[in-house]
Design an enzyme around this catalytic site. Sequence first.
Site, PDB file in Angstrom:
ATOM      1  N   ASP A 262       0.865  -1.174   0.000  1.00 32.32           N
ATOM      2  CA  ASP A 262       0.000   0.000   0.000  1.00 32.32           C
ATOM      3  C   ASP A 262       0.904   1.227   0.000  1.00 32.32           C
ATOM      4  O   ASP A 262       2.024   1.181   0.513  1.00 32.32           O
ATOM      5  CB  ASP A 262      -0.913   0.017   1.233  1.00 32.32           C
ATOM      6  CG  ASP A 262      -2.124   0.921   1.042  1.00 32.32           C
ATOM      7  OD1 ASP A 262      -3.223   0.407   0.753  1.00 32.32           O
ATOM      8  OD2 ASP A 262      -1.967   2.155   1.158  1.00 32.32           O
ATOM      9  N   SER A 263       0.417   2.332  -0.572  1.00 33.63           N
ATOM     10  CA  SER A 263       1.239   3.539  -0.601  1.00 33.63           C
ATOM     11  C   SER A 263       1.093   4.356   0.682  1.00 33.63           C
ATOM     12  O   SER A 263       1.810   5.326   0.880  1.00 33.63           O
ATOM     13  CB  SER A 263       0.852   4.392  -1.815  1.00 33.63           C
ATOM     14  OG  SER A 263      -0.527   4.660  -1.773  1.00 33.63           O
TER      15      SER A 263
ATOM     16  N   CYS B 218     -14.252   0.152  -7.519  1.00 37.59           N
ATOM     17  CA  CYS B 218     -15.356   0.748  -6.764  1.00 37.59           C
ATOM     18  C   CYS B 218     -15.759   2.094  -7.370  1.00 37.59           C
ATOM     19  O   CYS B 218     -16.431   2.890  -6.730  1.00 37.59           O
ATOM     20  CB  CYS B 218     -14.981   0.896  -5.295  1.00 37.59           C
ATOM     21  SG  CYS B 218     -13.502   1.871  -5.039  1.00 37.59           S
TER      22      CYS B 218
END
Length: 390
Positions: A245-246, A333
Amino acid sequence: MTTGMAAVVSARGAHRIARGHPWVFRSDVTTRPDAPAGVLAVRDGHGRPLGWALWSPRSEIALRLLDRDPRADIGRAWWRTRIGAALARRVAVARDTTAYRVVHGEADGCPSLICDRYDRWLVVQLLSAGLEACRADIISALADATEPLGILARHDVATRRKEGLGDVVEVLAGTVPTEIEVLEHGVRYLAAPWDGQKTGAFLDQRENRVLAGQLARGRALDCFSYHGSFALHLARRAEHVTALDSSPAALVRAEANAALNGATNITWIEEDAFTYLKAAERRRERFSIVVLDPPAFAKTRASAGSALRGYNEINLRGMRLLEPGGVLLTASCSHHVSKAAFLDMLAGAAADSGRRVALRRVLGQATDHPELLTVPETGYLKGALVEALD
Ligand code: SAH
């Protein structure tokens, strides 16, 4: 909160209601009542009653139909009944998890109301001015129905501004901690109701995480892992999980979550997923399962094109990283990317990947986020499980 006044809607507005969509746009309100936000009676051009609706004087979505029955009395007891019915639809979900959506807006007959439950606490979003006027009734009905230890409003969302509402995060009842430990099909994690994404966690992916967990083996890769919910499910069956994840803050919670579950086979990496996927491809890495659950790349309709290019890139690389027989669980999403456009993008990515890829399942949001066929806005998460055949 009902007033004696009525809104009159055009034939187009009445038709929309008759076809099962609760929204009437400002341009379809032919007689605008001079009433503050709240609950109003709705009539068609012939004076026929169409029911009761939430009235938002400043919004493009002027009316949101609550009840077609002109005799309905929209008060605390009415909300208690609606919320009770929504809760009854979650009985099965609640057997396997302590974190789930209690009310999914329009789909649960409570337009513009979101309520998520984290163990003994509720996080709510009142997303229209009409609904805000019913706040006291709604909060007491929710308290009656669920007996929570506290209710938090996560009102730091752009939609409220369009309604002329404030964007504060505040406690509406009891007290609410900054972290809540929840259980999801045997996996424990900490939700962050005050400052986590959405209302504290991504509840809409719960069933897809369970599916990923069931399919996990060998080496697994979780891109866009946030606080590690996919990775934790993968770690139960996979030999090793790489999760990236960043966001450093998300990874701090991810490590705490791994510790909560005693998971020692996950490597957390702070990195941009595009960079990582490209480098992993160059290194000829192979995984048995890859998960791609990025944030919404298309924030507006206009950006749908560039978003699809982004989805194409991560998906074609994800496919190339699969060992023969390996699976990719991929999702979007973005409201502005339809299910059809997503599947079309995946077909393009499969062609670009040079692999033979089979569609195994089309995926959507968890069952506590029902998607009404007549109200497309209630559905936003689409996904697929694909398999590299060789
Ligand atoms: N899979 C998670 C939810 C993911 S939300 C779950 O089921 O709970 C999307 C995540 O992607 C966020 O945590 C965000 O920090 C991260 N993110 C956004 N852009 C990214 C990028 N370019 N590379 C890696 N991570 C990114």
